[in-house]
Design a protein around this motif. Sequence first.
Motif, PDB file in Angstrom:
ATOM      1  N   THR A   8       1.177   4.174   0.357  1.00  0.00           N
ATOM      2  CA  THR A   8       1.532   3.598  -0.809  1.00  0.00           C
ATOM      3  C   THR A   8       0.887   2.014  -0.803  1.00  0.00           C
ATOM      4  N   ARG A  20      -3.825   9.973   0.947  1.00  0.00           N
ATOM      5  CA  ARG A  20      -2.678  10.343   1.142  1.00  0.00           C
ATOM      6  C   ARG A  20      -2.572  11.249   2.628  1.00  0.00           C
ATOM      7  N   SER A  62       1.559   6.383  -6.699  1.00  0.00           N
ATOM      8  CA  SER A  62       0.731   7.662  -6.815  1.00  0.00           C
ATOM      9  C   SER A  62      -0.622   7.174  -6.022  1.00  0.00           C
TER      10      SER A  62
END
Length: 173
Positions: free
Chosen positions: A21, A149, A119
Motif C-alpha cells: 500500500t 501486490r 488499491s
Amino acid sequence: ALLPYVPRVPPTPLLGKLTATTFTLERPRGVFARLANASDTVWLVVALANASDTFRNPPSRDAVPLYEQLPTAHAYMTLETAVAAYACSAPGSAVLRVGGDTACGEQGGRDPCNGPLPSPGPYRVKFLLMSCHGPKAETRWSDPILLRRGTGGTAVPPRSPTPARVGCWHVVL
C-alpha cells in the motif's frame, strides 16, 4: 506556474519495510528554488490516474482534499512540508515514502495524512507549491504508478530509456 519537473519512482528498490500500500518517489530537490518564499509549503497531490485530469488545485489550505476523501474525490493531498526541505542543500533522504502512515483515518481531524493506498492504482502524483494565498507553482503529473501486490510493496516505475536524474534540478523560467 507549471514546472517541467515530472515526479518519478526511483529506479532502484528502497531498502527496509515496504508494503503493498506504499510507494516511493524521488525527492524533487531545487525544483521550487526560484519561486518559493521561506513561508511557502510543498504538498504532494495523489490522484487515481483517471482522476488526475479533473483535479483542481485548492485555492487555500482549508480546501485541501484530505486522505479520507480519496474514495469519493479520487484524490488527496499529503506530505505538507516546508519548502526548505526541497532545497538543493537540504539534508535527508533522497526519496519520499507515500502511504506509510497506518494511523490515518483514526485521527478524525483536518490534518493531512499520508495513509496507505487502498488499491493497486494506478496513481499519478504531482508536487504543488502553496503560499498562504494559494497555489504558486506545480510540477507536471507523474506517469501512472501501479503498486505491486504480493511482492512486499514498492511501485512499478514506468519503462523508460532515459537514465535516472541525479543531483539537483535547476529550473529556468
